[in-house]
Scaffold this active site. Structure first.
Site, mmCIF file in Angstrom:
data_model
loop_
_atom_site.group_PDB
_atom_site.id
_atom_site.type_symbol
_atom_site.label_atom_id
_atom_site.label_comp_id
_atom_site.label_asym_id
_atom_site.label_seq_id
_atom_site.Cartn_x
_atom_site.Cartn_y
_atom_site.Cartn_z
ATOM 1 N N LYS A 87 -36.792 35.456 -56.763
ATOM 2 C CA LYS A 87 -35.564 34.798 -56.302
ATOM 3 C C LYS A 87 -34.867 35.749 -55.346
ATOM 4 C CE LYS A 87 -33.534 30.828 -56.996
ATOM 5 N NZ LYS A 87 -34.209 29.558 -57.287
HETATM 6 P P1 NAD Z 1 -27.243 21.329 -52.922
HETATM 7 O O1 NAD Z 1 -26.429 22.430 -52.356
HETATM 8 O O2 NAD Z 1 -28.038 20.458 -52.007
HETATM 9 O O3 NAD Z 1 -26.313 20.345 -53.774
HETATM 10 C C1 NAD Z 1 -25.460 20.807 -54.768
HETATM 11 C C2 NAD Z 1 -24.575 19.641 -55.210
HETATM 12 O O4 NAD Z 1 -23.808 20.094 -56.323
HETATM 13 C C3 NAD Z 1 -23.595 19.139 -54.171
HETATM 14 O O5 NAD Z 1 -23.425 17.747 -54.332
HETATM 15 C C4 NAD Z 1 -22.279 19.837 -54.567
HETATM 16 O O6 NAD Z 1 -21.133 19.069 -54.210
HETATM 17 C C5 NAD Z 1 -22.432 19.894 -56.052
HETATM 18 N N1 NAD Z 1 -21.689 20.998 -56.654
HETATM 19 C C6 NAD Z 1 -21.666 22.297 -56.276
HETATM 20 N N2 NAD Z 1 -20.860 23.012 -57.087
HETATM 21 C C7 NAD Z 1 -20.386 22.138 -57.993
HETATM 22 C C8 NAD Z 1 -19.524 22.253 -59.093
HETATM 23 N N3 NAD Z 1 -18.976 23.428 -59.432
HETATM 24 N N4 NAD Z 1 -19.253 21.133 -59.813
HETATM 25 C C9 NAD Z 1 -19.827 19.953 -59.464
HETATM 26 N N5 NAD Z 1 -20.656 19.781 -58.451
HETATM 27 C C10 NAD Z 1 -20.931 20.856 -57.722
HETATM 28 O O7 NAD Z 1 -28.183 22.029 -54.020
HETATM 29 P P2 NAD Z 1 -29.554 21.477 -54.589
HETATM 30 O O8 NAD Z 1 -30.656 21.961 -53.724
HETATM 31 O O9 NAD Z 1 -29.429 20.028 -54.867
HETATM 32 O O10 NAD Z 1 -29.674 22.324 -55.948
HETATM 33 C C11 NAD Z 1 -28.920 21.965 -57.097
HETATM 34 C C12 NAD Z 1 -29.441 22.740 -58.292
HETATM 35 O O11 NAD Z 1 -30.828 22.492 -58.469
HETATM 36 C C13 NAD Z 1 -29.331 24.268 -58.234
HETATM 37 O O12 NAD Z 1 -29.112 24.748 -59.549
HETATM 38 C C14 NAD Z 1 -30.699 24.708 -57.749
HETATM 39 O O13 NAD Z 1 -30.994 26.037 -58.122
HETATM 40 C C15 NAD Z 1 -31.545 23.712 -58.508
HETATM 41 N N6 NAD Z 1 -32.866 23.504 -57.929
HETATM 42 C C16 NAD Z 1 -33.001 23.051 -56.662
HETATM 43 C C17 NAD Z 1 -34.265 22.829 -56.150
HETATM 44 C C18 NAD Z 1 -34.469 22.262 -54.775
HETATM 45 O O14 NAD Z 1 -35.618 21.961 -54.428
HETATM 46 N N7 NAD Z 1 -33.420 22.044 -53.996
HETATM 47 C C19 NAD Z 1 -35.408 23.108 -56.941
HETATM 48 C C20 NAD Z 1 -35.230 23.563 -58.250
HETATM 49 C C21 NAD Z 1 -33.948 23.758 -58.735
#
Ligand code: NAD
Length: 424
Positions: free
Chosen positions: A108
């Site tokens: 990471k």
């Molecule tokens: P992103 O930045 O595209 O979206 C995040 C979303 O969460 C947004 O809608 C934002 O408004 C919301 N958000 C942020 N902080 C918040 C809070 N405190 N309360 C409520 N909503 C909040 O991120 P993503 O890529 O969708 O990733 C989201 C999660 O999934 C993370 O934990 C990331 O590590 C995990 N993840 C992502 C992927 C991927 O392929 N993108 C893969 C595995 C895990």
């Protein structure tokens, strides 16, 4: 209810691996080897602001385990990211690639800043300097970053360019989640959400239920949450609640996702500004209200540590699918277990993203590209076989799902350590 101390994300991750090691009767030295990151790189990132002044940021890249293949894991740009959080997330990646049975290790990275406060040109300079500081640790056979919170395909393109310039030839395989034009894979954008929905469908099938008609509440409407919502709705589920930084919206009959997406495309700042459903709570503090909604399934798809004691006590759903990394605090986890709520842990539930990243690497190494249906089908195939492996292990070992997933991941890594032996 069982009581627990409050642990940081890193302490919680290490304790889980140690608990799994004890369950497997691993010798102490091997548990220590699996807990400890192979290497942690901490870098200063000096860069020029648009106004000509100098600024300095701090970043990390952690290779947690590299026994089964190249280190693999996203890079996060966030103002609260710190070394311990990056190590905890890297441990999660080692377990995830092991549970998904992918020939990869875990890594990471993170840079501590809020990208929303910086221009695109500044983010490009920050990215290039970060990559040049860690470049000797990167490479298609060594360490392959991907997008995470605050980073995207454009950032991956800059990483690829910076690395390629350094080695003197185009090296698409050094990152995944790239733009399609640079060797990115079709299907990557939807892959994590697709895996989250598949995880729900597979678990429901084991319970003799169907995804169609299930009422789902989702926290986070970014890459993971938005695709999870779309794909679950396409399979007949009702998305009754969504929350993001703007708050929580609710409609018992199912929210109109097309209308939300159109409003966001037109500049609406979050789901509460989309004019869809009832706004039940506003702002960041209003976001956890989504967990108390009347629904069958909760999908936390925003950030870690989202579900605390209060939200766990209020939760009505019987199934939680962890789209985000580490969304449940250990206390919330215990409360939900006491309530008999089934929790499918992040290390399996959100593995669709890294699975598609692996497929992107396969395409890069073979210099070919598959069409989107082929990629989606392969993601589903790999998620299904990983689920069968994980579910039968949980059933045979009679362990709760989170511990079963950790034990399976640690066992997979421990077996590879034993087979490789110890140098020198
Ligand atoms: P992103 O930045 O595209 O979206 C995040 C979303 O969460 C947004 O809608 C934002 O408004 C919301 N958000 C942020 N902080 C918040 C809070 N405190 N309360 C409520 N909503 C909040 O991120 P993503 O890529 O969708 O990733 C989201 C999660 O999934 C993370 O934990 C990331 O590590 C995990 N993840 C992502 C992927 C991927 O392929 N993108 C893969 C595995 C895990």
């Amino acid at each position: 209810m069982t009581t627990t101390q409050h642990h940081s994300a890193l302490e919680a991750a290490e304790l889980r691996v140690r608990e799994a090691g004890r369950w497997l009767n691993l010798e102490d030295g091997l548990i220590d080897t699996i807990v400890a990151p192979r290497r942690i790189i901490e870098v200063s990132i000096p860069f020029r602001r648009d106004d000509g002044s100098r600024d300095l940021l701090h970043g990390w890249r952690v290779h947690h385990n590299t026994t089964r293949g190249p280190a693999k894991g996203g890079i996060r740009y966030h103002h609260e990211v710190n070394r311990d959080e990056v190590v905890a997330l890297a441990i999660g990646m080692s377990l995830k690639t092991a549970i998904a049975n992918l020939p990869l290790g875990g890594a990471k990275g993170g840079v501590c800043f809020d990208p929303k406060q910086y221009s695109a040109a500044e983010i490009e300079r920050i990215t290039r300097r970060y990559v040049s500081e860690i470049s000797s640790f990167l490479g298609p056979d060594r360490d392959v970053p991907a997008p995470d919170v605050g980073t995207n395909a454009q950032v991956m393109a800059w990483i690829m360019d910076q690395y390629s310039t350094g080695v003197g030839h185009a090296t698409p395989g050094v990152v995944t989640g790239k733009p399609i034009e640079l060797g990115g894979s079709l299907g990557r954008e939807s892959a994590t959400g697709r895996g989250v929905v598949e995880a729900a469908a597979l678990m429901l099938a084991k319970q003799g239920k169907d995804l169609a008609g299930q009422r789902i509440a989702i926290q986070g409407y970014g890459q993971v949450g938005m695709w999870a919502a779309r794909l679950a709705a396409a399979r007949g589920a009702l998305i009754v609640g969504i929350s993001d930084v703007s708050g929580t919206v609710h409609h018992a009959g199912g929210l109109d996702l097309a209308k939300i997406d159109a409003a966001i495309r037109d500049g609406a700042r979050g789901v509460c500004a989309a004019g869809v459903g009832d706004v039940v709570a506003r702002g960041l503090e209003g976001s956890p209200a989504v967990f108390a909604l009347d629904c069958d399934i909760v999908m936390p798809c925003a950030l870690g540590d989202a579900v605390h004691e209060k939200q766990a006590n209020e939760m009505k759903a019987r199934l939680v699918i962890e789209g985000a990394n580490g969304p449940l605090t250990p206390t919330a986890d215990l409360i939900l277990a006491d309530k008999g709520v089934t929790v499918i842990p992040d290390v399996y539930a959100n593995a669709g993203g890294v699975t598609c990243s692996y497929l992107e690497q396969c395409q890069n190494f073979a210099h070919l590209s598959w069409d989107e249906d082929q990629v989606n089908a392969r993601v589903i195939d790999l998620m299904r076989s990983a689920f069968e492996r994980f579910h039968s292990f949980a059933t045979e070992s009679r362990l709760p799902y989170r511990l079963a997933a950790t034990v399976l991941g640690v066992k997979t890594i421990a077996d590879s350590h034993r087979m490789r032996g110890l140098h020198p």
